[in-house]
Design a protein around this motif. Structure first.
Motif, short mmCIF file in Angstrom:
data_model
loop_
_atom_site.label_atom_id
_atom_site.label_comp_id
_atom_site.label_asym_id
_atom_site.label_seq_id
_atom_site.Cartn_x
_atom_site.Cartn_y
_atom_site.Cartn_z
N THR A 55 0.80 -1.22 0.00
CA THR A 55 0.00 0.00 0.00
C THR A 55 0.84 1.28 0.00
N SER A 56 2.15 1.16 0.27
CA SER A 56 3.01 2.34 0.31
C SER A 56 3.39 2.84 -1.08
N GLY A 57 3.28 1.97 -2.10
CA GLY A 57 3.69 2.34 -3.45
C GLY A 57 5.18 2.35 -3.65
N VAL A 58 5.94 1.94 -2.65
CA VAL A 58 7.41 1.95 -2.73
C VAL A 58 7.92 0.55 -3.07
N CYS A 59 8.74 0.48 -4.11
CA CYS A 59 9.38 -0.78 -4.46
C CYS A 59 10.87 -0.52 -4.70
N THR A 60 11.67 -1.57 -4.59
CA THR A 60 13.12 -1.44 -4.75
C THR A 60 13.66 -2.52 -5.66
N TYR A 61 14.82 -2.24 -6.22
CA TYR A 61 15.55 -3.23 -7.01
C TYR A 61 17.01 -3.15 -6.59
#
Length: 108
Positions: A55-61
């Motif tokens: 729900t935060s909309g934050v993703c990482t790679y």
């Protein structure tokens, strides 16, 4: 976004938002970071991002050693799918003018 050629082992973060600025809900979806060299076809990177709270909309790679062997201007986008259905694209992987800049630099 600026990345030094050959850098790896650290995460780059993306915050995906709706047009009104609210977080884009990634719950149950897969976010894929696409990167290609400006003006050329074919992807340099096509990799799944991770997130801890959808729900935060934050993703990482986390950058891998082989991701960026060359310097120069690249273009990026995030595609979000649910199963096999494309739900949303942040940046346009078919239009360099609609993607976001990914600059691969030589380390000084």
């Amino acid at each position: 976004m600026n990345i030094f050629r050959g850098d790896f082992g650290y995460a780059v973060e993306f915050t995906l938002q709706e047009a009104d600025g609210d977080a884009y809900d990634l719950t149950g979806k897969t976010a894929t970071w696409l990167v290609w060299r400006e003006g050329l076809q074919g992807r340099t990177v096509s990799a799944t991002c991770t997130y801890s709270t959808g729900t935060s909309g934050v993703c990482t790679y986390t950058l891998q050693a082989a991701d960026f062997p060359d310097v120069g201007p690249f273009v990026g986008a995030i595609e979000v799918t649910q199963g096999t259905t494309l739900k949303r694209t942040f940046g346009d992987p078919d239009n360099a003018n609609e993607g976001f800049a990914v600059n691969i630099l030589e380390r000084p």
